[in-house]
Design an enzyme around this catalytic site. Structure first.
Site, PDB file in Angstrom:
ATOM      1  N   TYR A 160       3.631   6.725   9.948  1.00 58.43           N
ATOM      2  CA  TYR A 160       2.772   5.594   9.576  1.00 58.43           C
ATOM      3  C   TYR A 160       3.598   4.453   8.979  1.00 58.43           C
ATOM      4  O   TYR A 160       3.373   3.277   9.302  1.00 58.43           O
ATOM      5  CB  TYR A 160       1.678   6.043   8.597  1.00 58.43           C
ATOM      6  CG  TYR A 160       0.548   5.040   8.495  1.00 58.43           C
ATOM      7  CD1 TYR A 160      -0.594   5.151   9.279  1.00 58.43           C
ATOM      8  CD2 TYR A 160       0.653   3.929   7.641  1.00 58.43           C
ATOM      9  CE1 TYR A 160      -1.611   4.211   9.219  1.00 58.43           C
ATOM     10  CE2 TYR A 160      -0.352   2.983   7.579  1.00 58.43           C
ATOM     11  CZ  TYR A 160      -1.481   3.130   8.368  1.00 58.43           C
ATOM     12  OH  TYR A 160      -2.477   2.183   8.311  1.00 58.43           O
ATOM     13  N   HIS A 176       0.853  -1.193   0.000  1.00 57.30           N
ATOM     14  CA  HIS A 176       0.000   0.000   0.000  1.00 57.30           C
ATOM     15  C   HIS A 176       0.890   1.244   0.000  1.00 57.30           C
ATOM     16  O   HIS A 176       1.660   1.444   0.925  1.00 57.30           O
ATOM     17  CB  HIS A 176      -0.920   0.011   1.213  1.00 57.30           C
ATOM     18  CG  HIS A 176      -2.126  -0.866   1.051  1.00 57.30           C
ATOM     19  ND1 HIS A 176      -3.333  -0.599   1.620  1.00 57.30           N
ATOM     20  CD2 HIS A 176      -2.292  -2.005   0.348  1.00 57.30           C
ATOM     21  CE1 HIS A 176      -4.209  -1.533   1.279  1.00 57.30           C
ATOM     22  NE2 HIS A 176      -3.586  -2.409   0.517  1.00 57.30           N
ATOM     23  N   LYS A 190       0.115   0.592  15.071  1.00 54.97           N
ATOM     24  CA  LYS A 190       1.474   0.533  15.632  1.00 54.97           C
ATOM     25  C   LYS A 190       1.714  -0.622  16.613  1.00 54.97           C
ATOM     26  O   LYS A 190       2.847  -0.859  17.013  1.00 54.97           O
ATOM     27  CB  LYS A 190       1.811   1.861  16.329  1.00 54.97           C
ATOM     28  CG  LYS A 190       2.007   3.011  15.352  1.00 54.97           C
ATOM     29  CD  LYS A 190       3.334   2.902  14.626  1.00 54.97           C
ATOM     30  CE  LYS A 190       3.386   3.679  13.345  1.00 54.97           C
ATOM     31  NZ  LYS A 190       3.282   2.894  12.124  1.00 54.97           N
ATOM     32  N   PRO A 193      -5.328   1.208  18.435  1.00 53.74           N
ATOM     33  CA  PRO A 193      -5.004   0.670  17.105  1.00 53.74           C
ATOM     34  C   PRO A 193      -4.962   1.694  15.968  1.00 53.74           C
ATOM     35  O   PRO A 193      -4.443   1.384  14.896  1.00 53.74           O
ATOM     36  CB  PRO A 193      -6.108  -0.364  16.853  1.00 53.74           C
ATOM     37  CG  PRO A 193      -7.205  -0.019  17.797  1.00 53.74           C
ATOM     38  CD  PRO A 193      -6.582   0.652  18.965  1.00 53.74           C
ATOM     39  N   TYR A 253      -9.454   5.863   6.730  1.00 51.67           N
ATOM     40  CA  TYR A 253      -9.666   6.287   8.125  1.00 51.67           C
ATOM     41  C   TYR A 253     -10.655   7.439   8.077  1.00 51.67           C
ATOM     42  O   TYR A 253     -10.378   8.446   7.421  1.00 51.67           O
ATOM     43  CB  TYR A 253      -8.359   6.791   8.735  1.00 51.67           C
ATOM     44  CG  TYR A 253      -7.341   5.716   9.039  1.00 51.67           C
ATOM     45  CD1 TYR A 253      -7.284   5.119  10.291  1.00 51.67           C
ATOM     46  CD2 TYR A 253      -6.406   5.314   8.083  1.00 51.67           C
ATOM     47  CE1 TYR A 253      -6.329   4.149  10.592  1.00 51.67           C
ATOM     48  CE2 TYR A 253      -5.455   4.337   8.366  1.00 51.67           C
ATOM     49  CZ  TYR A 253      -5.421   3.765   9.629  1.00 51.67           C
ATOM     50  OH  TYR A 253      -4.476   2.807   9.912  1.00 51.67           O
TER      51      TYR A 253
HETATM   52  P1  RFL Z   1       0.320 -11.006  22.159  1.00 49.92           P
HETATM   53  O1  RFL Z   1      -0.070 -11.118  20.742  1.00 49.92           O
HETATM   54  O2  RFL Z   1      -0.707 -10.616  23.148  1.00 49.92           O
HETATM   55  O3  RFL Z   1       0.959 -12.409  22.559  1.00 49.92           O
HETATM   56  C1  RFL Z   1       1.237 -12.725  23.906  1.00 49.92           C
HETATM   57  C2  RFL Z   1       1.196 -14.219  24.039  1.00 49.92           C
HETATM   58  O4  RFL Z   1       1.540 -14.576  25.368  1.00 49.92           O
HETATM   59  C3  RFL Z   1       0.636 -15.570  25.830  1.00 49.92           C
HETATM   60  N1  RFL Z   1       0.610 -15.493  27.294  1.00 49.92           N
HETATM   61  C4  RFL Z   1       1.272 -16.341  28.086  1.00 49.92           C
HETATM   62  N2  RFL Z   1       2.047 -17.389  27.806  1.00 49.92           N
HETATM   63  C5  RFL Z   1       2.579 -18.062  28.847  1.00 49.92           C
HETATM   64  N3  RFL Z   1       2.356 -17.725  30.128  1.00 49.92           N
HETATM   65  C6  RFL Z   1       1.585 -16.682  30.453  1.00 49.92           C
HETATM   66  N4  RFL Z   1       1.386 -16.361  31.736  1.00 49.92           N
HETATM   67  C7  RFL Z   1       1.000 -15.939  29.414  1.00 49.92           C
HETATM   68  N5  RFL Z   1       0.205 -14.851  29.364  1.00 49.92           N
HETATM   69  C8  RFL Z   1      -0.023 -14.596  28.077  1.00 49.92           C
HETATM   70  C9  RFL Z   1      -0.676 -15.239  25.155  1.00 49.92           C
HETATM   71  O5  RFL Z   1      -1.548 -16.366  25.075  1.00 49.92           O
HETATM   72  C10 RFL Z   1      -0.203 -14.771  23.790  1.00 49.92           C
HETATM   73  O6  RFL Z   1      -0.149 -15.827  22.848  1.00 49.92           O
HETATM   74  O7  RFL Z   1       1.553  -9.991  22.349  1.00 49.92           O
HETATM   75  P2  RFL Z   1       2.812  -9.691  21.382  1.00 49.92           P
HETATM   76  O8  RFL Z   1       3.416 -10.970  20.883  1.00 49.92           O
HETATM   77  O9  RFL Z   1       3.652  -8.697  22.088  1.00 49.92           O
HETATM   78  O10 RFL Z   1       2.160  -9.023  20.083  1.00 49.92           O
HETATM   79  C11 RFL Z   1       1.606  -7.752  20.146  1.00 49.92           C
HETATM   80  C12 RFL Z   1       0.417  -7.654  19.202  1.00 49.92           C
HETATM   81  O11 RFL Z   1      -0.396  -8.813  19.327  1.00 49.92           O
HETATM   82  C13 RFL Z   1      -0.414  -6.415  19.499  1.00 49.92           C
HETATM   83  O12 RFL Z   1       0.412  -5.286  19.645  1.00 49.92           O
HETATM   84  C14 RFL Z   1      -1.428  -6.086  18.429  1.00 49.92           C
HETATM   85  O13 RFL Z   1      -2.210  -7.157  18.028  1.00 49.92           O
HETATM   86  C15 RFL Z   1      -2.326  -4.980  19.010  1.00 49.92           C
HETATM   87  N6  RFL Z   1      -3.597  -4.952  18.337  1.00 49.92           N
HETATM   88  C16 RFL Z   1      -3.639  -4.381  17.133  1.00 49.92           C
HETATM   89  N7  RFL Z   1      -2.525  -3.806  16.633  1.00 49.92           N
HETATM   90  C17 RFL Z   1      -2.547  -3.228  15.450  1.00 49.92           C
HETATM   91  O14 RFL Z   1      -1.510  -2.725  15.001  1.00 49.92           O
HETATM   92  N8  RFL Z   1      -3.737  -3.216  14.709  1.00 49.92           N
HETATM   93  C18 RFL Z   1      -4.884  -3.802  15.169  1.00 49.92           C
HETATM   94  O15 RFL Z   1      -5.899  -3.807  14.494  1.00 49.92           O
HETATM   95  C19 RFL Z   1      -4.872  -4.402  16.425  1.00 49.92           C
HETATM   96  N9  RFL Z   1      -5.980  -4.988  16.934  1.00 49.92           N
HETATM   97  C20 RFL Z   1      -4.734  -5.540  18.919  1.00 49.92           C
HETATM   98  C21 RFL Z   1      -5.927  -5.564  18.177  1.00 49.92           C
HETATM   99  C22 RFL Z   1      -4.695  -6.094  20.215  1.00 49.92           C
HETATM  100  C23 RFL Z   1      -5.843  -6.654  20.794  1.00 49.92           C
HETATM  101  N10 RFL Z   1      -5.752  -7.144  22.170  1.00 49.92           N
HETATM  102  C24 RFL Z   1      -4.470  -7.369  22.780  1.00 49.92           C
HETATM  103  C25 RFL Z   1      -6.804  -7.236  23.049  1.00 49.92           C
HETATM  104  C26 RFL Z   1      -7.054  -6.152  18.717  1.00 49.92           C
HETATM  105  C27 RFL Z   1      -7.029  -6.717  20.021  1.00 49.92           C
HETATM  106  C28 RFL Z   1      -8.284  -7.374  20.522  1.00 49.92           C
HETATM  107  C1  PHB Z   2      -6.679  -3.764  10.579  1.00 51.91           C
HETATM  108  O1  PHB Z   2      -6.748  -4.037   9.364  1.00 51.91           O
HETATM  109  O2  PHB Z   2      -7.031  -4.558  11.448  1.00 51.91           O
HETATM  110  C2  PHB Z   2      -6.183  -2.425  10.985  1.00 51.91           C
HETATM  111  C3  PHB Z   2      -5.590  -1.604  10.044  1.00 51.91           C
HETATM  112  C4  PHB Z   2      -5.150  -0.355  10.405  1.00 51.91           C
HETATM  113  C5  PHB Z   2      -5.286   0.065  11.710  1.00 51.91           C
HETATM  114  C6  PHB Z   2      -5.850  -0.763  12.650  1.00 51.91           C
HETATM  115  C7  PHB Z   2      -6.310  -2.016  12.298  1.00 51.91           C
HETATM  116  O3  PHB Z   2      -4.868   1.324  12.064  1.00 51.91           O
END
Ligand code: RFL
Ligand code: PHB
Length: 389
Positions: free
Chosen positions: A384, A72, A296, A292, A200
């Site tokens: 970004y 993109h 980032k 989100p 957005y």
């Molecule tokens: P994760 O992905 O939360 O992985 C952590 C892992 O640790 C495990 N865990 C344990 N394992 C052993 N012992 C324990 N006591 C443990 N406690 C937890 C968990 O099961 C899990 O598998 O963290 P990591 O690897 O640092 O990755 C970070 C990303 O996942 C996170 O920053 C993003 O997904 C944030 N986020 C989003 N980011 C975006 O850039 N765009 C998004 O659209 C977006 N949507 C989201 C999100 C985070 C969400 N969370 C955390 C609620 C949507 C949601 C719902």
């Molecule tokens: C997504 O595709 O899940 C997404 C993309 C951009 C964002 C947040 C979430 O800023």
């Protein structure tokens, strides 16, 4: 059992670190609380910075991302009925890659398995000991049996609700938090995306985001109340609300279908400092959360992994501790910039419950400035696509 680096958490941070360490000949064991299917069932981030994409390649896990990810070169910003484009490629020379976190994680699991990497699933009651000594370890229960993994270092990659961060004594930790008074309701649907780029949208009914995973899989979000539950929203109600929050010509193009996933995420900014205590290093969501807006979360986790991997590599291969000693400082410098960008974009695009008429005009003026000023667009684009590591 003994390894060099014990990694708590098998999300993207833990798996990426484990795979990079493997490439450098450094042994690690990943301890994951859930099953692999559970981890792969979580729908999260969708946009990868070049830095994250580069780490996937470096980890030997980038082939499918290269083949199936979508480049993109810009994004659309809508404000009421108007829409303008921020051209990342023209402003920074760098695009982003649309490739979901689910796929990133799937590729990392595949790479770890192909390399014979050790991942212990369904670990319970994980306890870190001796992080402030020369002989740390991680104890856990699996299949009813208590185990201890002795190691040189512990990487706390266990997300926001993990055990690693609370292991650092409260007297050492400084925590900074902002909870936003709204959430994002997201749906995934097997429909073609409404636009070839992300949109957005700041509308008077609240924020909306049109995103995607591929040509047949769309991801849409709308700002919602913190008291809403996913079941309160039928698919029809979601699509109606989304249509009202994006410009009319775009709404007319929207192809709707049944949702295959629907969830609500609260929005939070959070940072803990320092990100290291003795031989324990916090990475990704274990140390910081961003709202989100700006995509980032995953990308900032990736930059932590870069700094920690380089530090550990220097320790084992070059005999230098400078990288691990400076890990927290280096990671936090970039983390705070990502926090600022995510906070800025969130405030720019959402309706806040206590927003006055004046506040609204300030928001509109800032969006108009962004639309009309290439320097402002360049600042946004640089953030970004991702600041350098
Ligand atoms: P994760 O992905 O939360 O992985 C952590 C892992 O640790 C495990 N865990 C344990 N394992 C052993 N012992 C324990 N006591 C443990 N406690 C937890 C968990 O099961 C899990 O598998 O963290 P990591 O690897 O640092 O990755 C970070 C990303 O996942 C996170 O920053 C993003 O997904 C944030 N986020 C989003 N980011 C975006 O850039 N765009 C998004 O659209 C977006 N949507 C989201 C999100 C985070 C969400 N969370 C955390 C609620 C949507 C949601 C719902
Ligand atoms: C997504 O595709 O899940 C997404 C993309 C951009 C964002 C947040 C979430 O800023």
């Amino acid at each position: 059992m003994r390894t060099q680096v014990a990694i708590i958490g098998g999300g993207p941070s833990g798996l990426l670190l484990s795979q990079l360490l493997h490439g450098a000949g450094i042994a690690s064991v990943v301890l994951e609380r859930q099953t692999k299917d559970y981890v792969l069932g979580r729908i999260r981030a969708g946009v990868l910075e070049q830095g994250m994409a580069g780490l996937m390649r470096k980890a030997g896990a980038g082939a499918r991302m290269e083949a199936e990810g979508f480049v993109h070169e810009g994004t659309q910003i809508a404000s009421g009925p108007e829409m303008f484009r921020v051209d990342f490629a023209a402003l920074t020379g760098t695009p982003v890659l649309v490739y979901g976190q689910t796929e990133v994680t799937r590729d990392l699991y595949a790479a770890r398995e192909a390399a014979g990497g050790e991942i212990v699933y369904r670990v319970e009651d994980v306890v870190i000991d001796g992080a402030d000594t020369q002989a740390p370890g991680v104890s856990y229960t699996v299949d009813g049996a208590r185990q201890r993994l002795a190691c040189d270092f512990i990487a706390g990659c266990d997300g926001f609700h993990g055990v690693s961060r609370p292991t650092i004594p409260a007297s050492v930790r400084r925590e900074y938090e902002k909870v936003y008074p709204f959430g994002w309701l997201g749906i995934l649907s097997e429909t073609p995306p409404v636009d070839h780029e992300l949109i957005y949208s700041n509308s008077e009914r609240g924020f909306a985001l049109c995103s995607m995973r591929n040509a047949q899989l769309s991801r849409y979000y709308i700002q919602c109340s913190l008291t809403d539950r996913p079941d309160d929203w039928t698919d029809a109600a979601f699509w109606d609300e989304l249509r009202r929050r994006i410009p009319e010509e775009t709404a007319d193009q929207l192809i709707t279908g049944p949702s295959i996933e629907k969830s609500i995420a609260p929005l939070r900014s959070f940072v803990t400092e320092p990100m290291r205590w003795g031989r324990l290093f916090l990475c990704g969501d274990a140390a910081h959360i961003v709202p989100p807006t700006g995509a980032k979360g995953l990308n900032t986790a990736a930059s932590d992994i870069h700094y920690l991997f380089e530090g550990l590599r220097e320790h084992y291969l070059d005999g230098s501790d400078e990288g691990i000693d400076r890990y927290s400082e280096r990671a936090l410098l970039r983390v705070w910039k990502a926090e600022h960008f995510s906070w800025w974009m969130t405030n720019l695009l959402h309706r806040l419950p206590d927003q006055t008429a004046f506040d609204l005009r300030m928001q509109q003026a800032e969006i108009a400035f962004l639309r009309d000023n290439l320097s402002a667009q360049k600042v946004m684009a640089e953030n970004y696509v991702g600041l350098p590591y």
